[in-house]
Design a protein around this motif. Structure first.
Motif, short mmCIF file in Angstrom:
data_model
loop_
_atom_site.label_atom_id
_atom_site.label_comp_id
_atom_site.label_asym_id
_atom_site.label_seq_id
_atom_site.Cartn_x
_atom_site.Cartn_y
_atom_site.Cartn_z
N ASN A 248 0.81 -1.23 0.00
CA ASN A 248 0.00 0.00 0.00
C ASN A 248 0.84 1.28 0.00
OD1 ASN A 248 -2.91 -0.98 0.30
ND2 ASN A 248 -1.89 -2.08 1.97
N THR A 249 2.14 1.12 0.09
CA THR A 249 3.09 2.25 0.05
C THR A 249 2.76 3.28 1.12
OG1 THR A 249 3.00 1.93 -2.36
CG2 THR A 249 4.45 3.64 -1.56
N TYR A 250 2.57 2.81 2.33
CA TYR A 250 2.48 3.70 3.48
C TYR A 250 3.17 3.06 4.68
CZ TYR A 250 -1.90 0.99 4.48
OH TYR A 250 -2.83 0.01 4.69
N TRP A 251 3.37 3.84 5.75
CA TRP A 251 4.02 3.35 6.94
C TRP A 251 3.04 2.51 7.76
CZ3 TRP A 251 9.12 5.07 8.50
CH2 TRP A 251 9.69 5.98 7.61
N VAL A 252 3.55 1.53 8.47
CA VAL A 252 2.74 0.72 9.38
C VAL A 252 3.47 0.62 10.71
CG1 VAL A 252 1.76 -1.55 9.88
CG2 VAL A 252 1.60 -0.61 7.56
N SER A 253 2.79 1.00 11.78
CA SER A 253 3.34 0.83 13.12
C SER A 253 2.75 -0.45 13.71
CB SER A 253 2.98 2.03 13.99
OG SER A 253 3.53 1.88 15.30
N PHE A 254 3.63 -1.34 14.13
CA PHE A 254 3.25 -2.66 14.65
C PHE A 254 3.55 -2.69 16.15
CE2 PHE A 254 4.81 -6.99 15.74
CZ PHE A 254 3.68 -7.74 15.45
N SER A 255 2.50 -2.72 16.97
CA SER A 255 2.68 -2.69 18.42
C SER A 255 2.08 -3.93 19.05
CB SER A 255 2.03 -1.43 19.01
OG SER A 255 2.28 -1.35 20.40
N THR A 256 2.90 -4.65 19.83
CA THR A 256 2.45 -5.87 20.47
C THR A 256 2.97 -5.93 21.90
OG1 THR A 256 2.26 -8.27 20.20
CG2 THR A 256 4.40 -7.28 19.71
N LEU A 257 2.56 -6.96 22.64
CA LEU A 257 2.97 -7.09 24.03
C LEU A 257 4.42 -7.57 24.12
CD1 LEU A 257 -0.23 -8.72 25.57
CD2 LEU A 257 0.44 -6.30 25.58
N ALA A 258 5.09 -7.17 25.20
CA ALA A 258 6.51 -7.47 25.38
C ALA A 258 6.84 -8.97 25.35
CB ALA A 258 7.00 -6.85 26.69
N PRO A 259 5.98 -9.88 25.89
CA PRO A 259 6.33 -11.30 25.82
C PRO A 259 6.55 -11.81 24.40
CG PRO A 259 4.61 -10.97 27.44
CD PRO A 259 4.78 -9.65 26.74
N GLN A 260 5.91 -11.18 23.41
CA GLN A 260 6.07 -11.62 22.03
C GLN A 260 7.33 -11.06 21.38
OE1 GLN A 260 2.12 -10.61 20.28
NE2 GLN A 260 1.83 -12.82 20.19
N SER A 261 7.98 -10.12 22.05
CA SER A 261 9.11 -9.43 21.42
C SER A 261 10.31 -10.34 21.21
CB SER A 261 9.52 -8.22 22.26
OG SER A 261 10.13 -8.62 23.48
N THR A 262 10.39 -11.46 21.93
CA THR A 262 11.52 -12.36 21.72
C THR A 262 11.51 -12.94 20.31
OG1 THR A 262 10.23 -14.17 22.70
CG2 THR A 262 11.72 -12.95 24.16
N ALA A 263 10.33 -12.93 19.67
CA ALA A 263 10.22 -13.39 18.28
C ALA A 263 9.96 -12.23 17.33
CB ALA A 263 9.11 -14.43 18.15
N ALA A 264 9.04 -11.34 17.72
CA ALA A 264 8.64 -10.24 16.84
C ALA A 264 8.38 -9.00 17.70
CB ALA A 264 7.39 -10.61 16.05
N PRO A 265 9.38 -8.17 17.91
CA PRO A 265 9.19 -6.97 18.73
C PRO A 265 8.34 -5.93 18.02
CG PRO A 265 11.35 -6.93 17.72
CD PRO A 265 10.75 -8.27 17.38
N SER A 266 7.83 -5.01 18.79
CA SER A 266 7.12 -3.87 18.20
C SER A 266 8.08 -3.10 17.30
CB SER A 266 6.59 -2.95 19.30
OG SER A 266 5.59 -3.57 20.06
N GLY A 267 7.53 -2.48 16.25
CA GLY A 267 8.38 -1.74 15.33
C GLY A 267 7.57 -0.87 14.39
#
Length: 329
Positions: A248-267
């Motif tokens: 879509n050629t736009y920015w995406v902010s991905f926010s999740t809980l800290a326990p999931q950050s060991t695999a996929a951190p917020s970014g």
């Protein structure tokens, strides 16, 4: 002196109308009329601790305290906006809420939620957003009039401490729609310093139509908040967020809980589908900060919109066997 005073009045009037900072409003007014407007904003994305028992007043207090600590971190980093995960105030566990649980999952008993304690934390967060002049977007349960189930929501609080809008998750999981929440009905957009944001929540990253809809609404960035304990699921969600940014050629902010950050951190993903910044992969609450910019000269979005119209229909070949027959070399 009069000319300078008129300029200041125009800038203040625009800032009051749009919610932009004085500097952003001044930049817009001074922009030459035939020149594309490039807008930018420094934003932060958060990952927060898991609090899943809404009966626990001390936990609700702790979640609010943690959120406000991260808000102060974002303010010190110069952010104008901070984006939190789904359920950052509390992400109620389906077994804790089950009226026939915890062994079985059934309709949620929302009388178990300490609503008064939640509202106190929401008010404290709203006041701090005003004090810090920080737009704050965070996940929370939104109580409806009984017997209606609540919404799973994102609150959008302005830098003046005003609750300007709320997004309610529309495409719910089987458990959420069967036992927990009422679905939302509409997309939600808002602007900060001339940058246009859309909101998405929960498992909606699985549905491209949500993100295509926001492209048609001219957003520059989608704030996607999610939650969970399954790190494998987080990896898939993060990959899909990158894909939506690129397609879509736009920015995406991905926010999740800290326990999931060991695999996929917020970014924060840039419009080319690459991570501009990510939080640490250590399972701890944190923020990450990036400057996002619009690109009015970009050709990808206008072309894709044109391609999705009837661009190709006049070029279709009719009555040519070399085109119609599919069993020929």
């Amino acid at each position: 002196m009069t000319q300078n005073g008129n300029l200041k009045r125009r800038v203040r009037a625009r800032a009051a109308k749009t919610g932009e900072s004085y500097t952003a409003a001044l930049q817009h007014i001074r922009q030459p009329p035939d020149e594309p407007v490039i807008r930018s904003i420094r934003m932060a994305v958060a990952q927060t601790s898991l609090f899943n028992d809404p009966r626990d007043v001390l936990a609700l207090r702790a979640s609010g305290t943690e959120m406000r600590r991260l808000m102060r971190d974002a303010h010190r980093a110069g952010a104008r906006l901070l984006h939190f995960p789904e359920g950052s105030t509390c992400w109620p566990h389906k077994r804790i809420m089950s009226g026939i649980g915890p062994r079985e999952i059934g309709p949620s008993d929302w009388t178990r939620f300490e609503w008064a304690a939640l509202r106190e934390e929401l008010e404290a967060t709203r006041r701090l957003a005003s004090e810090l002049k920080l737009w704050t977007i965070f996940g929370s349960v939104h109580q409806l009039t009984p017997p209606h189930r609540p919404h799973n929501s994102l609150y959008v609080v302005s830098d003046r401490g005003e609750l300007v809008t709320r997004y309610d998750e529309r495409l719910l999981s089987n458990t959420k729609i069967s036992f927990m929440y009422s679905p939302g009905k509409t997309p939600v957009t808002f602007e900060v310093d001339g940058v246009r944001f859309g909101c998405s929540l929960g498992m909606e990253v699985h549905y491209p139509e949500i993100f295509v809809e926001y492209e048609s609404l001219d957003v520059d960035c989608v704030l996607f908040s999610t939650a969970g304990e399954n790190t494998a699921g987080a990896l898939a969600f993060a990959a899909e967020a990158l894909g939506h940014a690129a397609s879509n050629t736009y920015w995406v902010s991905f926010s999740t809980l800290a326990p999931q950050s060991t695999a996929a951190p917020s970014g924060i993903a840039s419009a080319d589908g690459q991570w501009a910044v990510q939080c640490p992969m250590n399972g701890l609450p944190a923020i990450a900060v990036a400057d996002i910019r619009t690109n009015p000269d970009g050709l990808a979005r206008p072309w894709r919109r044109k391609a999705r119209s009837d661009l190709y229909t006049p070029h279709h070949i009719e009555g040519d066997s070399r085109s119609d027959d599919r069993n020929l070399f």
